[in-house]
Motif scaffolding. Sequence first.
Motif, PDB file in Angstrom:
ATOM      1  N   LEU A 153       0.823  -1.203   0.000  1.00  0.00           N
ATOM      2  CA  LEU A 153       0.000   0.000   0.000  1.00  0.00           C
ATOM      3  C   LEU A 153       0.860   1.257   0.000  1.00  0.00           C
ATOM      4  CD1 LEU A 153      -2.658  -1.310   2.521  1.00  0.00           C
ATOM      5  CD2 LEU A 153      -3.034  -0.871   0.086  1.00  0.00           C
ATOM      6  N   THR A 154       1.958   1.225   0.708  1.00  0.00           N
ATOM      7  CA  THR A 154       2.880   2.366   0.703  1.00  0.00           C
ATOM      8  C   THR A 154       3.449   2.584  -0.697  1.00  0.00           C
ATOM      9  OG1 THR A 154       3.455   1.982   3.030  1.00  0.00           O
ATOM     10  CG2 THR A 154       4.987   3.310   1.717  1.00  0.00           C
ATOM     11  N   ALA A 155       3.785   1.496  -1.378  1.00  0.00           N
ATOM     12  CA  ALA A 155       4.290   1.594  -2.748  1.00  0.00           C
ATOM     13  C   ALA A 155       3.199   2.110  -3.688  1.00  0.00           C
ATOM     14  CB  ALA A 155       4.807   0.239  -3.219  1.00  0.00           C
ATOM     15  N   MET A 156       1.969   1.694  -3.480  1.00  0.00           N
ATOM     16  CA  MET A 156       0.867   2.166  -4.318  1.00  0.00           C
ATOM     17  C   MET A 156       0.649   3.667  -4.130  1.00  0.00           C
ATOM     18  SD  MET A 156      -1.804  -1.060  -3.971  1.00  0.00           S
ATOM     19  CE  MET A 156      -3.051  -0.395  -5.088  1.00  0.00           C
ATOM     20  N   GLN A 157       0.792   4.163  -2.911  1.00  0.00           N
ATOM     21  CA  GLN A 157       0.700   5.602  -2.678  1.00  0.00           C
ATOM     22  C   GLN A 157       1.846   6.324  -3.371  1.00  0.00           C
ATOM     23  OE1 GLN A 157      -1.030   7.975  -1.768  1.00  0.00           O
ATOM     24  NE2 GLN A 157       0.252   9.588  -0.910  1.00  0.00           N
ATOM     25  N   ASP A 178       3.410   5.504  -5.983  1.00  0.00           N
ATOM     26  CA  ASP A 178       3.281   5.462  -7.438  1.00  0.00           C
ATOM     27  C   ASP A 178       1.988   6.101  -7.957  1.00  0.00           C
ATOM     28  OD1 ASP A 178       5.700   4.159  -7.474  1.00  0.00           O
ATOM     29  OD2 ASP A 178       4.821   2.146  -7.662  1.00  0.00           O
ATOM     30  N   GLY A 179       1.212   6.711  -7.072  1.00  0.00           N
ATOM     31  CA  GLY A 179       0.062   7.495  -7.506  1.00  0.00           C
ATOM     32  C   GLY A 179      -1.256   6.757  -7.634  1.00  0.00           C
ATOM     33  N   TRP A 180      -1.331   5.509  -7.137  1.00  0.00           N
ATOM     34  CA  TRP A 180      -2.557   4.739  -7.329  1.00  0.00           C
ATOM     35  C   TRP A 180      -3.707   5.215  -6.448  1.00  0.00           C
ATOM     36  CZ3 TRP A 180      -3.157   2.563 -11.657  1.00  0.00           C
ATOM     37  CH2 TRP A 180      -2.081   1.978 -12.341  1.00  0.00           C
ATOM     38  N   PHE A 181      -3.400   5.696  -5.238  1.00  0.00           N
ATOM     39  CA  PHE A 181      -4.476   6.244  -4.405  1.00  0.00           C
ATOM     40  C   PHE A 181      -5.117   7.427  -5.122  1.00  0.00           C
ATOM     41  CE2 PHE A 181      -2.673   3.614  -1.133  1.00  0.00           C
ATOM     42  CZ  PHE A 181      -3.653   3.457  -0.167  1.00  0.00           C
ATOM     43  N   ALA A 182      -4.297   8.277  -5.720  1.00  0.00           N
ATOM     44  CA  ALA A 182      -4.812   9.436  -6.447  1.00  0.00           C
ATOM     45  C   ALA A 182      -5.631   9.000  -7.660  1.00  0.00           C
ATOM     46  CB  ALA A 182      -3.650  10.328  -6.890  1.00  0.00           C
ATOM     47  N   TRP A 183      -5.175   7.977  -8.372  1.00  0.00           N
ATOM     48  CA  TRP A 183      -5.874   7.525  -9.574  1.00  0.00           C
ATOM     49  C   TRP A 183      -7.258   6.976  -9.230  1.00  0.00           C
ATOM     50  CZ3 TRP A 183      -6.676   7.966 -14.428  1.00  0.00           C
ATOM     51  CH2 TRP A 183      -7.302   6.959 -15.159  1.00  0.00           C
ATOM     52  N   PHE A 184      -7.339   6.137  -8.217  1.00  0.00           N
ATOM     53  CA  PHE A 184      -8.637   5.560  -7.868  1.00  0.00           C
ATOM     54  C   PHE A 184      -9.567   6.609  -7.273  1.00  0.00           C
ATOM     55  CE2 PHE A 184      -6.360   1.689  -8.680  1.00  0.00           C
ATOM     56  CZ  PHE A 184      -7.337   0.814  -9.119  1.00  0.00           C
ATOM     57  N   SER A 185      -9.018   7.595  -6.567  1.00  0.00           N
ATOM     58  CA  SER A 185      -9.839   8.695  -6.067  1.00  0.00           C
ATOM     59  C   SER A 185     -10.382   9.528  -7.226  1.00  0.00           C
ATOM     60  CB  SER A 185      -9.019   9.578  -5.124  1.00  0.00           C
ATOM     61  OG  SER A 185      -8.693   8.872  -3.947  1.00  0.00           O
ATOM     62  N   TYR A 186      -9.537   9.748  -8.225  1.00  0.00           N
ATOM     63  CA  TYR A 186      -9.965  10.475  -9.421  1.00  0.00           C
ATOM     64  C   TYR A 186     -11.107   9.731 -10.121  1.00  0.00           C
ATOM     65  CZ  TYR A 186      -9.989  11.519 -14.418  1.00  0.00           C
ATOM     66  OH  TYR A 186     -10.383  11.787 -15.703  1.00  0.00           O
ATOM     67  N   LEU A 187     -10.974   8.416 -10.310  1.00  0.00           N
ATOM     68  CA  LEU A 187     -12.020   7.644 -10.974  1.00  0.00           C
ATOM     69  C   LEU A 187     -13.327   7.712 -10.193  1.00  0.00           C
ATOM     70  CD1 LEU A 187     -10.248   4.358 -12.177  1.00  0.00           C
ATOM     71  CD2 LEU A 187     -10.906   6.352 -13.536  1.00  0.00           C
ATOM     72  N   HIS A 188     -13.249   7.530  -8.896  1.00  0.00           N
ATOM     73  CA  HIS A 188     -14.455   7.529  -8.072  1.00  0.00           C
ATOM     74  C   HIS A 188     -15.141   8.884  -8.126  1.00  0.00           C
ATOM     75  CE1 HIS A 188     -16.879   7.263  -4.294  1.00  0.00           C
ATOM     76  NE2 HIS A 188     -17.017   6.014  -4.683  1.00  0.00           N
ATOM     77  N   ASN A 189     -14.361   9.946  -8.053  1.00  0.00           N
ATOM     78  CA  ASN A 189     -14.914  11.295  -8.116  1.00  0.00           C
ATOM     79  C   ASN A 189     -15.543  11.572  -9.476  1.00  0.00           C
ATOM     80  OD1 ASN A 189     -15.461  13.974  -7.293  1.00  0.00           O
ATOM     81  ND2 ASN A 189     -13.569  14.690  -8.236  1.00  0.00           N
ATOM     82  N   THR A 190     -14.863  11.167 -10.533  1.00  0.00           N
ATOM     83  CA  THR A 190     -15.324  11.441 -11.888  1.00  0.00           C
ATOM     84  C   THR A 190     -16.644  10.741 -12.187  1.00  0.00           C
ATOM     85  OG1 THR A 190     -13.049  11.744 -12.658  1.00  0.00           O
ATOM     86  CG2 THR A 190     -14.728  11.278 -14.334  1.00  0.00           C
ATOM     87  N   TRP A 191     -16.782   9.510 -11.729  1.00  0.00           N
ATOM     88  CA  TRP A 191     -17.962   8.708 -12.043  1.00  0.00           C
ATOM     89  C   TRP A 191     -18.982   8.691 -10.915  1.00  0.00           C
ATOM     90  CZ3 TRP A 191     -18.908   6.712 -16.792  1.00  0.00           C
ATOM     91  CH2 TRP A 191     -17.840   6.771 -17.710  1.00  0.00           C
ATOM     92  N   PHE A 192     -18.807   9.563  -9.946  1.00  0.00           N
ATOM     93  CA  PHE A 192     -19.601   9.516  -8.729  1.00  0.00           C
ATOM     94  C   PHE A 192     -21.105   9.497  -8.998  1.00  0.00           C
ATOM     95  CE2 PHE A 192     -21.556  10.935  -4.830  1.00  0.00           C
ATOM     96  CZ  PHE A 192     -20.784  10.351  -3.841  1.00  0.00           C
ATOM     97  N   GLY A 193     -21.577  10.391  -9.859  1.00  0.00           N
ATOM     98  CA  GLY A 193     -23.006  10.498 -10.102  1.00  0.00           C
ATOM     99  C   GLY A 193     -23.612   9.294 -10.784  1.00  0.00           C
ATOM    100  N   SER A 194     -22.774   8.470 -11.419  1.00  0.00           N
ATOM    101  CA  SER A 194     -23.273   7.288 -12.138  1.00  0.00           C
ATOM    102  C   SER A 194     -23.276   6.027 -11.294  1.00  0.00           C
ATOM    103  CB  SER A 194     -22.406   7.040 -13.384  1.00  0.00           C
ATOM    104  OG  SER A 194     -22.479   8.133 -14.271  1.00  0.00           O
ATOM    105  N   ILE A 195     -22.712   6.104 -10.084  1.00  0.00           N
ATOM    106  CA  ILE A 195     -22.504   4.880  -9.311  1.00  0.00           C
ATOM    107  C   ILE A 195     -23.125   4.925  -7.922  1.00  0.00           C
ATOM    108  CG2 ILE A 195     -20.414   4.276 -10.569  1.00  0.00           C
ATOM    109  CD1 ILE A 195     -18.777   5.476  -8.267  1.00  0.00           C
ATOM    110  N   HIS A 196     -23.869   5.980  -7.631  1.00  0.00           N
ATOM    111  CA  HIS A 196     -24.545   6.085  -6.337  1.00  0.00           C
ATOM    112  C   HIS A 196     -26.015   6.406  -6.547  1.00  0.00           C
ATOM    113  CE1 HIS A 196     -20.293   6.811  -5.272  1.00  0.00           C
ATOM    114  NE2 HIS A 196     -20.617   6.169  -4.159  1.00  0.00           N
ATOM    115  N   GLY A 197     -26.836   5.971  -5.611  1.00  0.00           N
ATOM    116  CA  GLY A 197     -28.242   6.282  -5.665  1.00  0.00           C
ATOM    117  C   GLY A 197     -29.031   5.499  -6.690  1.00  0.00           C
ATOM    118  N   GLN A 198     -28.425   4.493  -7.297  1.00  0.00           N
ATOM    119  CA  GLN A 198     -29.129   3.620  -8.234  1.00  0.00           C
ATOM    120  C   GLN A 198     -28.355   2.310  -8.349  1.00  0.00           C
ATOM    121  OE1 GLN A 198     -27.269   3.333 -11.210  1.00  0.00           O
ATOM    122  NE2 GLN A 198     -25.902   4.988 -10.676  1.00  0.00           N
TER     123      GLN A 198
END
Length: 384
Positions: free
Chosen positions: A54-58, A60-80
């Motif tokens: 997990l430290t290596a993933m941080q 190398d930017g993977w925490f940022a990448w998955f946060s970006y994906l979740h934020n970008t697609w947020f409206g399509s993946i919640h509430g339905q």
Amino acid sequence: MKLSAAILSATAIGLSAVQVANAQQTQPACSSVYTRKELLSLTASEWSLYKSILTAMQRDGWFAWFSYLHNTWFGSIHGQSQFFPFHRRFVYEWEKTGKRYNSAFAQPYWDEMRDYRTPASSQVLTSNWVGGNGQGTNRCVQNGLQAGWTMTYPNSHCFSRSFSNNGNPTSWYSPEYIESVIQRSADMTAFRPGIEYSLHGIVHLNMGGDMAQRYSPNDWIFMLHHANLDRLWWQWQSGHNHMWTMDGPNSDGNAISINSNIAYFNEPIRNVMQLGYGQMCFQYSSNPIRRRNLDASTTQKISAALPQDVLSEWFPDTAKSPAAAVATVDSAVAASGKPIPYPGTLTDDWISKQHLDRAAVRRVEADARSFVDAMKKAKYNSPH
């Protein structure tokens, strides 16, 4: 929340369910299956390895990448109804990324119902594991896995948590209530809000900081949390004849089905519906088929302590079980435990920021309060 009473007993899974599964499954069976464990069951060597990954993933930017994906697609993946298939695929993609560093990595889950009464006192939230509340003006976390980390999405900031209720979050949702939702939900239209607007929402809100934002994958608790929610979905699927149940609205407003594409991943939902097939080559440590959130002694206690009409309303599967009619517990067990407290509620501000249906959220919360009232009236004391 109105939940259909058309529930099949867990013991009804048999040849017909297998035939349905075979008819729906287009993915090959996995040649081997690995296990996602509850976090606190990891060995010292496993946890040491996972921390290094997990430290290596941080780094190398993977925490940022998955946060970006979740934020970008947020409206399509919640509430339905995209909620469960998207997050199953999302956590798997995270896990697959971790396996690039070491193939032994398997994303653990946090059984949050175990800690529902006093979440802040959970062993998970100590320095030996993922750390606790943030400190200072910016609520920077100073202990545990992510101590002192600088997150880079959506901007450079210290990794933060800000526990609600002045650092002492209110109670979450009991194992009994989550089991009741599983037993009472006849379709995804009932099951999804029953989980998303209860346990899902309250953990995000109560952890605060990064976890309370649309970019919540900055906090590894996100992955622990959603692996646990996925485990609950699998329990509902595998133990209640809902292996291929996918209904309700899609993000485009049309009806969803197993042939609809998963948001972002552009592959059909059917690909993630059954664990042990295709890429979903994992299982959960506490979930052989038909396994419950409640241990045998608790199930027996519920059966013995609750009148038949209360059982039928809140635990229809348990009420239909022959064991429920004859179960007995000794006086020591019957007298143990405490009343189930009311769970915390989601704030209007958080609901608004998440773009959720406020009325739907409040219906779920009202259902949970009615459940607690029914348990109190029946003088049921939870051993959890």
